[in-house]
Motif scaffolding. Structure first.
Motif, short mmCIF file in Angstrom:
data_model
loop_
_atom_site.label_atom_id
_atom_site.label_comp_id
_atom_site.label_asym_id
_atom_site.label_seq_id
_atom_site.Cartn_x
_atom_site.Cartn_y
_atom_site.Cartn_z
N VAL B 236 38.20 21.59 29.23
CA VAL B 236 37.20 20.55 29.48
C VAL B 236 37.82 19.16 29.43
CG1 VAL B 236 35.23 21.93 28.68
CG2 VAL B 236 36.48 20.51 27.05
N GLU B 237 38.98 19.06 28.80
CA GLU B 237 39.61 17.74 28.69
C GLU B 237 41.05 17.94 28.27
OE1 GLU B 237 37.45 15.18 26.09
OE2 GLU B 237 38.70 13.44 26.51
N GLN B 238 41.98 17.19 28.86
CA GLN B 238 43.32 17.17 28.29
C GLN B 238 43.91 15.79 28.33
OE1 GLN B 238 46.57 19.43 30.14
NE2 GLN B 238 45.21 19.99 31.82
N GLY B 239 44.78 15.52 27.36
CA GLY B 239 45.37 14.20 27.30
C GLY B 239 46.25 14.08 26.07
N THR B 240 46.74 12.88 25.82
CA THR B 240 47.56 12.66 24.64
C THR B 240 46.66 12.75 23.40
OG1 THR B 240 47.14 10.30 24.64
CG2 THR B 240 49.06 11.05 25.89
N VAL B 241 47.29 12.96 22.27
CA VAL B 241 46.54 13.06 21.02
C VAL B 241 45.71 11.80 20.81
CG1 VAL B 241 46.74 13.15 18.52
CG2 VAL B 241 48.10 14.68 19.93
#
Lengths: 325, 270
Positions: B236-241
């Protein structure tokens, strides 16, 4: 009426093969309060809970001390007499909700079974109360759910059912042993909220067994930290978590990664492993792993008041705890 | 210039057939993983977080070849896993290893620690008996155990020590990537931090990449560089911490973050 503790354990010792695994433990839970008993595997926290229920495994024996429920002793009761206490005056929920339910019995019957134990009740009334209780613990379509089997429910719903079974007879004390450990985090939050709600509405005292300081901070009033069979620190949650007076408590708090903590840094670790009951050192049992240990730690420190009367820790070096983490 | 990812997953689907009743008609498949794409680069930690049933473990298994994808591609070091012959697969196996959740069941209770650690070398026909023994001692030292542990059985060790053994075994073939499937979830908190420290230290020393599968957002926040949030088979979502924790875009991510018990009492002291 006096405000006698709902549960009071005094000097309780539980031994396995002659080795004390719970060692002269004293604690109390006051009416309407939640006491969190915190520790790692093997510290004796679950055996402590089981000793209250007189449900210790065969290898374990309780050899000393006294356990009072609402002012009267229960540790001297027979198993048959305890049957009347378990369920009616002490409710229980465990870690594995799905395993705690009978897979071959409909949900409704598992709840009404608890009711029927406490006296005659018509089946219609029992079912109505079961449905009402399911509704109370936040299960939607309770009238449908009572006809279903555990496999048709999710883990979170099964834990709600367990809570319904535990609470339907309005016990004075609820013992919850790692009630949210096996659940997903969003479900955990819902169950914790439910437990807080029920406690507020029904005034139930809760003995919460957990290893999770996050859960403690969320719902407990007081905390008792166990290490190697003994309580090493106890007090109001804000005092113990805010200014820990035992290095084990302080390290436990700092060793867990935090959602608002530093990233990719070495965590303050507690070196070594929890010693087996047969290898407990003389004196303070944490001293082999303790960064503050000195010669005096070979003598067993007593659980002494630190700052306030209710905040107690068993450490010779409480004044230096801020150094460790 | 673009760097080639170690692992590139594109539109991966893993569906499991469901039969209704005995000899029944096939029903709708369970879409454990339903069209996900991500990259894992050398030396980084990508965390896949989600609740039970979100498909995060199945994703890891598909990358390791333990589950067959229904469709989509998994490229490992530029090679398509589906198109590999047996030799290629063996070579790839050496580069991607796994650490499971429960160290008690991940080790053969009747096999000495040394044999368990060097079994991958034996299977891949690497080295002599002598050189494998040396390697076992070296790996044990690397994960913080005494060399004499090699002669003992898993039963002689605590859960945390066993997890160190499992990590040593995963390192035996000098992999580039370790899939950590809830690798610290079954451990006590004081042991969990020891293993997390070990994973960080090994990553620094050996340049490992981790695909870190976990339900624990606090752990993920601590160890990961990037995060993919999975729910019901999709990311549903990905990215940096930083992006995920400071500025979550998906409603589900926000729910997950809100559910983490947090109290000012537990915040690190300034």
């Amino acid at each position: 009426m006096t405000d006698a503790p709902v549960l009071e354990m005094r000097d309780v010792t539980v031994s396995i093969n002659g080795n004390p695994v719970v060692d002269h433990l004293s604690l109390h839970v006051d009416p309407g309060e939640t006491l969190a008993l915190v520790g790692e595997s093997g510290c004796g926290k679950s055996l402590t809970a089981l000793s209250v229920l007189n449900l210790l495994p065969d290898v374990a024996t309780r050899s000393a001390g006294a356990i009072n429920l609402q002012g009267s002793r229960i540790d001297t009761l027979s198993q048959r007499q305890m049957d009347a206490v378990r369920g009616s005056r002490i409710g229980m929920i465990f870690q594995e909700p799905v395993a705690s339910l009978d897979p071959l019995m409909r949900i409704g019957r598992q709840i009404t079974e608890a009711l029927r134990l406490s006296g005659p009740v018509s089946s219609t009334e029992a079912e109505q109360r079961a449905i009402a209780m399911l509704d109370r613990v936040g299960i939607r379509e309770p009238a449908l759910r009572v006809t279903q089997y555990p496999f048709e429910l999710s883990g979170g719903m099964c834990q709600r059912v367990m809570i319904a079974i535990a609470m339907i007879r309005q016990p004075a004390l609820l013992i919850a042993d790692e009630p949210t450990t096996a659940l997903d985090v969003t479900i955990q939050a819902q169950i914790l909220e439910l437990m807080a709600d029920l406690r507020r509405d029904l005034g139930t005292a809760v003995l919460l067994i957990t290893h999770d300081m996050g859960v403690v901070a969320e719902i407990a009033d007081r905390i008792a930290v166990m290490y190697a069979g003994r309580i090493v620190e106890t007090g109001p949650v804000n005092e113990v978590l805010g200014t820990p007076a035992h290095p084990y408590t302080a390290l436990l708090l700092r060793t867990v990664p935090r959602i608002d903590g530093p990233r990719k840094k070495m965590l303050p670790a507690i070196e070594g492993i929890v010693p087996e009951a047969t290898d407990w050192p003389e004196g303070c049992r944490f001293r082999d792993r303790c960064p503050l240990a000195t010669e005096i730690c070979a003598e067993m420190p007593l659980l002494a008041a630190k700052g306030t009367e209710s905040h107690r820790a068993a450490c010779w070096h409480s004044d230096r705890v801020a150094e460790v983490a | 210039m673009s760097i080639e990812p170690l692992i590139q997953v594109r539109d991966l689907k893993v569906h499991f057939p469901v039969r209704r009743g005995f000899l029944g008609r096939p029903g709708d498949p369970v879409k454990a993983v339903d069209g996900i794409s991500f990259d894992l680069f050398a030396g980084e930690t990508l965390a896949i977080v989600g609740e039970s049933g979100s498909g995060k473990s199945t994703t890891g298994y598909a990358i390791l070849g333990m589950e067959q994808p229904t469709s989509g591609t998994i490229m490992i070091a530029g090679q398509d896993r589906a198109g590999m012959n047996a030799t290629d697969r063996r070579a790839i196996t050496r580069r991607v290893q796994i650490v499971f959740q429960d160290p008690a069941s991940a080790l053969n209770p009747r096999m000495s620690i040394g044999d368990s650690i060097t079994e991958p070398l034996q299977i891949h026909g690497i080295g002599s008996a002598k050189s494998r023994r040396d390697k076992a001692a070296e790996l044990l030292a690397l994960v913080g155990l005494q060399p004499n542990a090699a002669n003992r059985l898993p039963g002689a060790f605590s859960g945390g020590q066993r997890q160190r053994v499992v990590i040593a075994r995963a390192l035996a073939l000098d992999p580039d990537v370790i899939v950590c499937d809830e690798a610290v979830s079954a451990l006590d908190v004081s042991i969990q931090s020891q293993i997390l420290n070990l994973l960080l230290q090994l990553q620094g020393d050996l340049g490992l990449a981790y695909l870190f599968i976990s339900h624990d957002l606090s752990v993920v926040h601590h160890i990961a560089d990037r995060i993919a949030v999975m729910q019901a088979g999709v990311i549903v979502e990905q990215g940096t911490v930083e992006a995920i924790f400071d500025n979550p875009q998906s409603e589900y991510t926000r729910q997950l973050l809100d559910a983490v018990p947090s109290s000012p009492l537990l915040s690190p002291r300034p």
